[in-house]
Structure formats: C-alpha cells, structure tokens
Write a protein that holds these residues in place. Sequence first.
Motif, short mmCIF file in Angstrom:
data_model
loop_
_atom_site.label_atom_id
_atom_site.label_comp_id
_atom_site.label_asym_id
_atom_site.label_seq_id
_atom_site.Cartn_x
_atom_site.Cartn_y
_atom_site.Cartn_z
N TRP A 175 0.83 -1.20 0.00
CA TRP A 175 0.00 0.00 0.00
C TRP A 175 0.87 1.25 0.00
O TRP A 175 1.96 1.28 0.58
N PHE A 211 0.70 4.24 1.47
CA PHE A 211 1.11 4.91 2.71
C PHE A 211 2.16 4.09 3.47
O PHE A 211 3.08 4.65 4.07
N ILE A 212 2.06 2.76 3.40
CA ILE A 212 3.07 1.93 4.04
C ILE A 212 4.39 2.04 3.28
O ILE A 212 5.47 2.12 3.89
N ILE A 264 2.69 12.32 13.23
CA ILE A 264 1.34 11.76 13.37
C ILE A 264 0.51 12.61 14.32
O ILE A 264 -0.67 12.92 14.03
N SER A 297 -2.78 14.68 13.20
CA SER A 297 -4.01 14.17 13.81
C SER A 297 -4.76 15.25 14.56
O SER A 297 -5.98 15.15 14.76
N THR A 301 -9.66 7.77 5.51
CA THR A 301 -8.52 7.05 6.07
C THR A 301 -7.41 6.91 5.04
O THR A 301 -6.23 7.10 5.34
N CYS A 321 -5.87 10.59 4.43
CA CYS A 321 -5.12 11.10 5.58
C CYS A 321 -3.89 10.24 5.89
O CYS A 321 -2.85 10.77 6.29
N SER A 322 -4.00 8.93 5.70
CA SER A 322 -2.83 8.08 5.94
C SER A 322 -1.73 8.35 4.92
O SER A 322 -0.54 8.38 5.26
N ILE A 366 -0.10 11.71 5.94
CA ILE A 366 0.81 11.60 7.08
C ILE A 366 2.09 10.88 6.69
O ILE A 366 3.20 11.29 7.04
N ALA A 367 1.94 9.76 5.95
CA ALA A 367 3.13 8.99 5.54
C ALA A 367 4.01 9.81 4.61
O ALA A 367 5.24 9.77 4.71
#
Length: 436
Positions: A23, A25-26, A55, A59, A286, A289-290, A293-294
Amino acid sequence: MDTLVIAAATLGFLLLFLGLGIWVFISLALVATASLFFLDGMGFPRIGSIAASIIYRYSTSWELSAIPMFIWMGEIIFRTDISTRLFRGLSPFVDYIPGRLFHTNVLGCTLFAAVSGSSPATTATVGRITTRELAKRGYDDRLSLGSLAGAGSLGLMIPPSIVMIVYGILAEQSISRLFAAGVLPGLMICALFSGYIMIRATLNPALVPAKRESRSVVDFLRALLDLAPLAVLMTIVLGSIYSGIATPSEAAAIGVIAAIFISIVTRQLSLTLLRDTLMGALRTSTMVCSILIAAAFMSTAIGYLHIPADVADGIASLDLPPWGLLLVLSLFYLGLGFFLDGTSIVVMSLPISLPLALQAGFDPIWFGIYLVLMIEMAQVTPPVGFNLFVLQGISGRPLSYVSRAALPFFVLMLVGVALLAVFPGIALWLPNSLYG
C-alpha cells in the motif's frame, strides 16, 4: 554527487516497495524509515520520535478535519438521487448546443465538483449516470468517455478541493484564498472542454444523434427544480466560506448538515443510508489522511537528507529564468503523474518545488493552482490515472481505449496551464478582489 546517490537510493527504495504491491502509505513510511536508517545513520528510537511527532501534529490539525467532512457530504450526494436529478436538470439546457448531451459530462462534473472535492468521486458519480444515458441515446462512446475523464478531474480544481486543503496546510497558505483562486481556472478548463466538444460535433455530426427531443416550458421548469438541491448545497457551502461566515472546515460540517437535511426533505434519509455514507467516507478519509501523514514523514526524511535544499541549489545554479523553471517543473510533475496519485504528488514534491517557485517570484497562491492543474493531468495519464481506472470499471472498456479517449482533454489541460502562466490574473483576480 553525494546528493545524487542519496536521491537515487531513496527513489530505489520507493520503486522497490511500490513494485512489491505494498500500500502507498506503508511504502512511503518504509521509504522514510529505510532512508533515515541506511542513508543518514539515524537510530530507530529517533526515527520513531520523528514519526510520532508528525502523526500527532496532523491528527490534531483543525484544517485537516475538512477532508472527512467534504468526503462525507459527497457520499451523501452520491448515494441519493441528487446526481440523477443533475443529469435530468442539465439535459434541456444543453440540448440546443452543438454536442448536446455531451455537455452534461462537463457541466455535471463542474457542478458536482463544487460539493464533492474529490476527482474520482466526481467521475464515478456523474459517470454512472451519463455514460449509460448517452450510450442509450446513440452518442459517440469515445468522446463520452474522454470528456468524462477530463471533466472529472475538475473535482480537484473547483472548490471545495481536498488537494487544495492539503496544499494549503503544507504550504501554510490561506485555504479560503486557494478556494477562491480555483474558481476561474476551473471555469476556464470547463470552457475549453465544452468548446472542443462543440467543434468536434460541428465537424463530425455523426458523433451526435440527429433526433432532438422536443422541450416545453414545463420541461425547463422541472429541470430547474431538479437542479435546486445541488444549487442550494453549493450556495450554502461556498457562500459561507466566501462571505467569511465560516472557515473551510466549518463550512464542510455545515455542508454535511445541509446534505442530510436535503435527504430528509426528499424522503431518502434512512439508517442504511447514514451507515453506508459514513463507512464510505471513513474508508476514503482514512486512505487520504494516511497517505498525507506517511508522505509528510517521507518529506521530513528527505529534508534530513538535504535532498530538497541540494536540488533547489542545483536548479538555482542553472540560473533559469522563471519560464525555464516553470517548464522544468512541468516536466517534473508530468513524470510524477505517471506513477503517483495527487495527494502523494503534493506532499512529496512540495519541499522541493515550493522554495524554487518562491525564489523565482511566483505567487504561492498561483503556484498552488498551477500545481492542482498539473495533478489534474495526472488523473488521466496511465498507468496510475485514477479517473481512467474509474471509467474502466464503469464502461468495461480496456484501459488503453479509455486512455486514448482522454488524450485530447489532456492536451486541453496543457493549453490551460499555458494560459494560466501567461495570464496569472486568471487565478489571482478573484482572491485579491475578495480578500485584498
């Protein structure tokens, strides 16, 4: 040379993780971690501390709260009959223009973008209605898909735009001014698309069925009634922002309340509808936003590696004029658009491109609109053009067919970039008029 080696190694990490099918973001988080550990020699406790601070910062960002609200509002519209009403309402007004119902793709996406903020959502919502109706009436399939692919990208330009919110947060610019700056460029792209359709339909009448539906005054009144819910929602959301009554985040919450109220008035509200819209908004929010952030974590990592500063110094040493820098950046973003989605492009490239643009004298608000337009083109370029995937799923056509259909509209966006560069007032006049 050290910077080139480090940049190549970082790019290698990114291609490796993305190539493994991980994925996005990972992959971005792993690239940041691997780069800091192997290339900077930083220990895992320090890396974890940096990640935790990023994060926490994102957040607790009030501006970022607008993203799930606008997505939820778009989900409510998507799952009610407002989108169907949009097609019915536009049809009588475009039936006398060369190209006729093809314009429902362009105008429908433009209007829906004003309450959605998402390009894939705009393409999917309008496409599910118009592609079926246009095919049933005998309209050319390729021009239908191409116009929808191009116009669907207006979800990024016409406010409220999620990508603009992301840019405003990262570049520390007023989101309200960015929203205002996107109105005229969005209408310009809309006009380019409609003009092209008119020319194509005039030169080749076979693209449009010869039979025209008869319309009465009652039909036009019914059409206005069908357009009323979307018009009310647009007025509430955008009016509250431009009048200064609400911030974009507050306007997003107001828009959700208004959308729920409209669903009550039209007798479509149910617990199932609320559950489905909430789950759809949760999944999309999700994801966005993920990635944000990543990618911010990765941007911080490449900052520690001094890649943005060294690249900026390297390009600055070329002593390029502003036009030359803009051409280099355009080629840079076109290349990124082949492989990354819009949110990732913004957060990964901004630490490099924004300092260069400011140093060259470009207005940060104008640069944000230029960047959004470049990302719009990324939505219709394979292999990672989100709009192409959406249309492939809707139409059942091969990706290559949809890509060829979208090519003329990609070229029209390039024309839009040129016009925006030559006439920056297209983006800056409205925010300067509203906010000084």
